[in-house]
Scaffold this motif. Structure first.
Motif, PDB file in Angstrom:
ATOM      1  N   ARG A 273      -2.675   1.231   5.912  1.00 31.80           N
ATOM      2  CA  ARG A 273      -1.967   1.249   4.627  1.00 31.80           C
ATOM      3  C   ARG A 273      -2.916   1.357   3.434  1.00 31.80           C
ATOM      4  NH1 ARG A 273       1.270  -4.177   5.059  1.00 31.80           N
ATOM      5  NH2 ARG A 273      -0.677  -4.744   6.128  1.00 31.80           N
TER       6      ARG A 273
ATOM      7  N   GLN B 148      -5.595   3.389   3.275  1.00 33.23           N
ATOM      8  CA  GLN B 148      -6.327   4.660   3.241  1.00 33.23           C
ATOM      9  C   GLN B 148      -6.342   5.239   1.833  1.00 33.23           C
ATOM     10  OE1 GLN B 148      -5.111   7.979   2.768  1.00 33.23           O
ATOM     11  NE2 GLN B 148      -7.081   8.972   3.249  1.00 33.23           N
ATOM     12  N   SER B 149      -5.232   5.137   1.127  1.00 37.09           N
ATOM     13  CA  SER B 149      -5.169   5.700  -0.226  1.00 37.09           C
ATOM     14  C   SER B 149      -6.025   4.908  -1.210  1.00 37.09           C
ATOM     15  CB  SER B 149      -3.722   5.745  -0.720  1.00 37.09           C
ATOM     16  OG  SER B 149      -3.164   4.433  -0.756  1.00 37.09           O
ATOM     17  N   TYR B 150      -6.291   3.636  -0.920  1.00 33.22           N
ATOM     18  CA  TYR B 150      -7.181   2.825  -1.760  1.00 33.22           C
ATOM     19  C   TYR B 150      -8.632   3.269  -1.563  1.00 33.22           C
ATOM     20  CZ  TYR B 150      -9.497  -1.456  -3.511  1.00 33.22           C
ATOM     21  OH  TYR B 150     -10.288  -2.348  -4.183  1.00 33.22           O
TER      22      TYR B 150
ATOM     23  N   GLU C  28     -12.297   5.727   5.711  1.00 35.42           N
ATOM     24  CA  GLU C  28     -10.971   5.706   5.089  1.00 35.42           C
ATOM     25  C   GLU C  28      -9.876   5.236   6.042  1.00 35.42           C
ATOM     26  OE1 GLU C  28     -10.014   9.416   3.255  1.00 35.42           O
ATOM     27  OE2 GLU C  28     -11.964   9.610   2.253  1.00 35.42           O
TER      28      GLU C  28
ATOM     29  N   SER D 242      -9.765   6.287  -0.166  1.00 35.20           N
ATOM     30  CA  SER D 242     -10.096   7.712  -0.248  1.00 35.20           C
ATOM     31  C   SER D 242     -10.763   8.127  -1.562  1.00 35.20           C
ATOM     32  CB  SER D 242      -8.853   8.570   0.010  1.00 35.20           C
ATOM     33  OG  SER D 242      -7.860   8.335  -0.965  1.00 35.20           O
TER      34      SER D 242
END
Length: 324
Positions: free
Chosen positions: A290, A292-294, A286, A296
Protein backbone atom coordinates in the motif's frame (compact mmCIF):
# COMPACT_ATOMS: atom_id res chain seq x y z
CA UNK A 1 52.54 25.48 10.99
CA UNK A 2 51.42 22.26 12.70
CA UNK A 3 48.26 20.97 11.00
CA UNK A 4 45.25 21.56 13.18
CA UNK A 5 43.26 18.38 12.55
CA UNK A 6 43.82 14.76 11.58
CA UNK A 7 40.89 12.96 9.93
CA UNK A 8 40.32 9.23 9.47
CA UNK A 9 37.65 6.98 7.99
CA UNK A 10 38.27 3.54 9.48
CA UNK A 11 36.61 0.63 7.73
CA UNK A 12 36.95 -3.10 8.11
CA UNK A 13 39.31 -3.34 5.12
CA UNK A 14 40.99 0.07 4.73
CA UNK A 15 41.70 3.18 6.75
CA UNK A 16 41.55 6.45 4.80
CA UNK A 17 43.39 9.44 6.30
CA UNK A 18 43.88 13.11 5.55
CA UNK A 19 44.52 16.36 7.43
CA UNK A 20 43.33 19.95 7.38
CA UNK A 21 45.24 23.06 8.36
CA UNK A 22 42.09 24.70 9.65
CA UNK A 23 38.31 24.20 9.79
CA UNK A 24 36.82 24.36 6.32
CA UNK A 25 40.20 23.92 4.67
CA UNK A 26 40.86 21.42 1.88
CA UNK A 27 41.80 17.84 2.65
CA UNK A 28 45.56 17.33 2.39
CA UNK A 29 47.62 14.19 1.69
CA UNK A 30 44.71 11.76 1.47
CA UNK A 31 45.97 8.19 1.78
CA UNK A 32 44.35 4.74 1.92
CA UNK A 33 46.13 2.10 4.01
CA UNK A 34 45.11 -1.59 4.28
CA UNK A 35 44.08 -2.33 7.86
CA UNK A 36 45.56 -5.84 7.67
CA UNK A 37 49.09 -4.43 7.34
CA UNK A 38 49.00 -2.84 10.80
CA UNK A 39 48.53 -4.55 14.18
CA UNK A 40 46.70 -1.56 15.71
CA UNK A 41 44.93 1.61 14.65
CA UNK A 42 47.69 3.51 16.46
CA UNK A 43 50.32 1.88 14.23
CA UNK A 44 48.41 2.75 11.05
CA UNK A 45 47.99 6.38 12.11
CA UNK A 46 51.67 6.71 13.06
CA UNK A 47 52.69 5.23 9.70
CA UNK A 48 50.55 7.85 7.94
CA UNK A 49 51.94 10.71 10.04
CA UNK A 50 55.48 9.58 9.25
CA UNK A 51 54.71 9.29 5.53
CA UNK A 52 53.29 12.81 5.28
CA UNK A 53 55.86 14.26 7.73
CA UNK A 54 53.41 15.44 10.39
CA UNK A 55 54.77 15.33 13.94
CA UNK A 56 51.76 15.91 16.17
CA UNK A 57 48.33 17.13 15.05
CA UNK A 58 46.43 19.00 17.72
CA UNK A 59 43.02 17.42 17.22
CA UNK A 60 41.48 14.54 15.34
CA UNK A 61 38.16 13.07 14.27
CA UNK A 62 37.70 9.43 13.33
CA UNK A 63 34.72 7.77 11.72
CA UNK A 64 34.86 4.04 12.44
CA UNK A 65 32.80 1.10 11.18
CA UNK A 66 31.56 0.17 14.61
CA UNK A 67 29.16 1.34 17.33
CA UNK A 68 30.77 3.97 19.56
CA UNK A 69 29.10 3.69 22.97
CA UNK A 70 31.91 4.37 25.41
CA UNK A 71 35.65 4.79 25.80
CA UNK A 72 36.47 1.28 24.58
CA UNK A 73 36.01 0.68 20.85
CA UNK A 74 36.17 -2.83 19.38
CA UNK A 75 35.58 -3.21 15.64
CA UNK A 76 32.89 -5.58 14.38
CA UNK A 77 34.59 -6.60 11.12
CA UNK A 78 38.26 -6.25 12.07
CA UNK A 79 40.52 -7.11 14.98
CA UNK A 80 41.39 -3.54 16.00
CA UNK A 81 40.30 -2.27 19.40
CA UNK A 82 41.38 0.76 21.39
CA UNK A 83 40.62 3.12 24.24
CA UNK A 84 39.64 6.59 23.03
CA UNK A 85 41.33 8.24 26.00
CA UNK A 86 44.42 6.06 25.58
CA UNK A 87 44.68 6.83 21.87
CA UNK A 88 44.23 10.53 22.51
CA UNK A 89 47.08 10.47 25.00
CA UNK A 90 49.31 8.29 22.81
CA UNK A 91 48.95 10.67 19.87
CA UNK A 92 49.33 13.79 22.02
CA UNK A 93 45.97 15.20 20.94
CA UNK A 94 44.19 18.06 22.63
CA UNK A 95 40.85 16.80 21.33
CA UNK A 96 39.62 13.55 19.79
CA UNK A 97 36.15 12.86 18.37
CA UNK A 98 35.25 9.26 17.47
CA UNK A 99 31.91 8.51 15.78
CA UNK A 100 30.42 5.77 13.63
CA UNK A 101 31.69 5.97 10.04
CA UNK A 102 28.19 6.28 8.57
CA UNK A 103 27.32 8.97 11.08
CA UNK A 104 30.32 10.83 9.65
CA UNK A 105 29.16 10.18 6.09
CA UNK A 106 25.66 11.41 6.99
CA UNK A 107 27.17 14.70 8.16
CA UNK A 108 28.75 15.10 4.72
CA UNK A 109 25.56 14.55 2.69
CA UNK A 110 24.55 18.25 2.51
CA UNK A 111 28.04 19.05 1.16
CA UNK A 112 27.94 16.59 -1.74
CA UNK A 113 28.00 18.11 -5.21
CA UNK A 114 25.81 16.92 -8.13
CA UNK A 115 28.86 15.45 -9.87
CA UNK A 116 29.37 13.14 -6.88
CA UNK A 117 25.89 11.61 -7.17
CA UNK A 118 24.01 9.43 -9.64
CA UNK A 119 20.24 9.29 -9.24
CA UNK A 120 18.49 5.93 -9.46
CA UNK A 121 14.75 6.46 -9.84
CA UNK A 122 12.34 8.74 -8.04
CA UNK A 123 11.69 12.43 -8.54
CA UNK A 124 12.88 15.46 -6.55
CA UNK A 125 13.76 15.44 -2.86
CA UNK A 126 11.41 17.19 -0.44
CA UNK A 127 13.35 19.96 1.30
CA UNK A 128 13.46 19.70 5.08
CA UNK A 129 12.44 16.02 5.11
CA UNK A 130 14.53 13.27 6.64
CA UNK A 131 17.34 11.76 4.58
CA UNK A 132 18.33 8.07 4.67
CA UNK A 133 21.81 6.62 4.17
CA UNK A 134 22.76 3.00 3.57
CA UNK A 135 25.92 1.51 2.14
CA UNK A 136 27.40 -1.96 1.62
CA UNK A 137 31.16 -2.29 1.94
CA UNK A 138 33.06 -4.58 4.30
CA UNK A 139 29.86 -4.39 6.38
CA UNK A 140 26.53 -2.62 5.89
CA UNK A 141 26.42 0.95 7.17
CA UNK A 142 23.14 2.69 7.96
CA UNK A 143 22.47 6.24 9.10
CA UNK A 144 20.53 9.32 8.10
CA UNK A 145 19.80 12.95 8.83
CA UNK A 146 16.68 14.26 10.52
CA UNK A 147 15.62 17.90 10.73
CA UNK A 148 13.88 18.85 13.99
CA UNK A 149 11.72 22.00 13.82
CA UNK A 150 13.90 25.10 14.03
CA UNK A 151 17.16 23.21 13.59
CA UNK A 152 19.67 24.90 11.29
CA UNK A 153 21.38 21.64 10.35
CA UNK A 154 20.39 18.01 10.07
CA UNK A 155 20.99 15.80 13.09
CA UNK A 156 22.87 12.59 12.14
CA UNK A 157 21.74 9.21 13.40
CA UNK A 158 24.13 6.85 15.17
CA UNK A 159 22.60 3.40 14.89
CA UNK A 160 23.41 -0.13 13.77
CA UNK A 161 20.67 -0.65 11.20
CA UNK A 162 22.87 -3.01 9.18
CA UNK A 163 22.14 -5.68 11.79
CA UNK A 164 18.35 -5.70 11.49
CA UNK A 165 16.84 -9.07 10.57
CA UNK A 166 16.81 -9.68 6.82
CA UNK A 167 13.47 -10.58 5.23
CA UNK A 168 12.74 -12.72 2.17
CA UNK A 169 10.08 -11.97 -0.44
CA UNK A 170 10.51 -14.78 -3.00
CA UNK A 171 10.85 -18.57 -2.82
CA UNK A 172 14.51 -18.29 -3.88
CA UNK A 173 15.20 -15.73 -1.16
CA UNK A 174 13.60 -17.98 1.49
CA UNK A 175 15.83 -20.85 0.33
CA UNK A 176 18.92 -18.64 0.42
CA UNK A 177 18.09 -17.35 3.90
CA UNK A 178 17.71 -20.92 5.17
CA UNK A 179 21.27 -21.61 4.01
CA UNK A 180 22.57 -18.45 5.65
CA UNK A 181 20.64 -19.22 8.84
CA UNK A 182 22.24 -22.66 9.03
CA UNK A 183 25.63 -20.97 8.86
CA UNK A 184 25.11 -17.90 11.03
CA UNK A 185 21.98 -18.37 13.12
CA UNK A 186 20.63 -14.84 13.00
CA UNK A 187 20.63 -13.55 9.40
CA UNK A 188 21.07 -9.80 9.55
CA UNK A 189 20.91 -7.55 6.52
CA UNK A 190 24.70 -7.31 6.68
CA UNK A 191 25.04 -11.09 6.22
CA UNK A 192 23.85 -10.68 2.61
CA UNK A 193 24.31 -6.99 1.77
CA UNK A 194 28.06 -6.42 2.00
CA UNK A 195 31.18 -7.67 0.24
CA UNK A 196 31.38 -10.96 2.16
CA UNK A 197 27.60 -11.26 1.88
CA UNK A 198 27.79 -11.24 -1.92
CA UNK A 199 30.25 -14.14 -1.73
CA UNK A 200 27.87 -16.02 0.59
CA UNK A 201 24.97 -15.38 -1.79
CA UNK A 202 26.97 -16.85 -4.66
CA UNK A 203 27.84 -19.95 -2.62
CA UNK A 204 24.17 -20.30 -1.65
CA UNK A 205 22.87 -20.22 -5.23
CA UNK A 206 25.59 -22.71 -6.23
CA UNK A 207 24.38 -25.03 -3.47
CA UNK A 208 20.75 -24.66 -4.51
CA UNK A 209 21.55 -25.22 -8.18
CA UNK A 210 23.73 -28.26 -7.35
CA UNK A 211 26.16 -27.07 -9.98
CA UNK A 212 29.92 -26.78 -9.83
CA UNK A 213 30.44 -23.15 -10.72
CA UNK A 214 33.64 -21.28 -9.94
CA UNK A 215 35.31 -21.01 -6.54
CA UNK A 216 35.29 -17.41 -5.33
CA UNK A 217 36.60 -15.67 -2.22
CA UNK A 218 35.82 -11.99 -2.87
CA UNK A 219 32.98 -9.74 -3.99
CA UNK A 220 35.16 -8.51 -6.86
CA UNK A 221 35.38 -12.06 -8.23
CA UNK A 222 31.59 -12.49 -8.11
CA UNK A 223 31.08 -9.14 -9.80
CA UNK A 224 33.61 -9.96 -12.53
CA UNK A 225 31.99 -13.34 -13.16
CA UNK A 226 28.58 -11.69 -13.39
CA UNK A 227 29.32 -8.59 -15.44
CA UNK A 228 32.26 -9.71 -17.56
CA UNK A 229 31.77 -13.47 -17.98
CA UNK A 230 27.94 -13.36 -17.75
CA UNK A 231 28.05 -16.33 -15.41
CA UNK A 232 24.40 -17.16 -14.62
CA UNK A 233 24.99 -18.10 -10.97
CA UNK A 234 27.03 -14.95 -10.32
CA UNK A 235 24.35 -12.84 -12.02
CA UNK A 236 21.70 -14.48 -9.84
CA UNK A 237 23.76 -13.73 -6.72
CA UNK A 238 24.25 -10.11 -7.77
CA UNK A 239 20.54 -9.69 -8.48
CA UNK A 240 19.75 -11.13 -5.03
CA UNK A 241 22.22 -8.70 -3.49
CA UNK A 242 20.57 -5.70 -5.16
CA UNK A 243 17.07 -6.94 -4.33
CA UNK A 244 17.95 -7.35 -0.66
CA UNK A 245 19.55 -3.89 -0.65
CA UNK A 246 16.39 -2.43 -2.20
CA UNK A 247 14.29 -4.09 0.47
CA UNK A 248 16.49 -2.74 3.29
CA UNK A 249 16.63 0.76 1.76
CA UNK A 250 12.85 0.85 1.34
CA UNK A 251 12.39 -0.20 4.97
CA UNK A 252 14.75 2.57 6.08
CA UNK A 253 12.97 5.16 3.94
CA UNK A 254 9.63 4.19 5.49
CA UNK A 255 11.05 4.16 9.02
CA UNK A 256 12.58 7.64 8.73
CA UNK A 257 9.98 9.14 6.41
CA UNK A 258 12.95 9.88 4.16
CA UNK A 259 11.27 11.99 1.50
CA UNK A 260 14.53 13.94 1.39
CA UNK A 261 16.03 11.00 -0.48
CA UNK A 262 18.07 7.86 0.09
CA UNK A 263 21.84 7.95 -0.37
CA UNK A 264 23.81 4.78 -1.12
CA UNK A 265 27.40 4.84 0.10
CA UNK A 266 30.10 2.20 0.43
CA UNK A 267 32.26 0.87 -2.36
CA UNK A 268 30.31 -2.14 -3.64
CA UNK A 269 27.39 -0.43 -5.39
CA UNK A 270 29.50 2.32 -6.94
CA UNK A 271 31.69 -0.34 -8.59
CA UNK A 272 28.62 -1.90 -10.23
CA UNK A 273 28.21 1.22 -12.37
CA UNK A 274 25.14 1.58 -14.57
CA UNK A 275 24.28 -2.11 -14.25
CA UNK A 276 22.95 -1.31 -10.78
CA UNK A 277 20.40 1.11 -12.25
CA UNK A 278 18.59 -1.70 -14.09
CA UNK A 279 19.03 -4.25 -11.29
CA UNK A 280 16.13 -5.31 -9.03
CA UNK A 281 17.12 -2.61 -6.51
CA UNK A 282 14.58 0.08 -7.44
CA UNK A 283 11.67 -2.32 -7.97
CA UNK A 284 12.26 -3.84 -4.53
CA UNK A 285 12.79 -0.43 -2.94
CA UNK A 286 9.23 0.51 -3.95
CA UNK A 287 7.63 -2.93 -3.40
CA UNK A 288 5.93 -2.09 -0.09
CA UNK A 289 2.32 -2.86 -0.93
CA UNK A 290 0.00 0.00 0.00
CA UNK A 291 2.98 2.35 0.40
CA UNK A 292 4.40 1.91 -3.09
CA UNK A 293 3.00 5.32 -4.04
CA UNK A 294 4.72 6.87 -0.99
CA UNK A 295 8.11 5.44 -1.99
CA UNK A 296 8.01 5.85 -5.76
CA UNK A 297 8.76 9.63 -5.76
CA UNK A 298 11.69 9.27 -3.31
CA UNK A 299 14.99 9.69 -5.15
CA UNK A 300 17.93 7.39 -4.49
CA UNK A 301 21.49 8.48 -5.20
CA UNK A 302 24.68 6.44 -5.50
CA UNK A 303 27.59 8.34 -3.94
CA UNK A 304 30.95 8.53 -5.71
CA UNK A 305 33.41 7.75 -2.88
CA UNK A 306 36.46 9.17 -4.68
CA UNK A 307 36.20 12.57 -2.97
CA UNK A 308 36.37 10.92 0.49
CA UNK A 309 33.07 12.36 1.77
CA UNK A 310 33.32 10.51 5.11
CA UNK A 311 36.49 12.50 5.87
CA UNK A 312 34.57 15.70 5.19
CA UNK A 313 31.93 14.41 7.59
CA UNK A 314 34.56 13.72 10.25
CA UNK A 315 35.75 17.30 9.88
CA UNK A 316 32.15 18.45 10.29
CA UNK A 317 31.92 16.41 13.50
CA UNK A 318 34.90 18.36 14.84
CA UNK A 319 33.17 21.62 13.94
CA UNK A 320 30.01 20.58 15.77
CA UNK A 321 31.90 19.30 18.81
CA UNK A 322 33.76 22.61 19.05
CA UNK A 323 30.52 24.58 18.86
CA UNK A 324 28.80 22.50 21.54
Amino acid sequence: MTPLRLLADIGGTNIRLAWQEQPGGPLQDTRVLPCAQYPTVDAAIRAYLTEVAIASPREAAFGIANPVTGDEVRMTNHSWSFSQSGLKQALGLQRLVVINDFTALALALPMLQPAQLRQVGGKAAVAGSAIALVGPGTGLGVSGLVFPPGARHGVPLAGEGGHVTLAAQTALEFDVLRILQARYGHVSAERAVCGAGLVDLYHAVRQLAQLGGAEVSSAAQVTELALQAQDPLALQALELFCAFLGNVAGNLALTLGARGGVYIGGGVVHRLGLWFDQSPFRERFEAKGRFQSYLSPIPCWVIDPSAAPALQGAARALDLAGAA
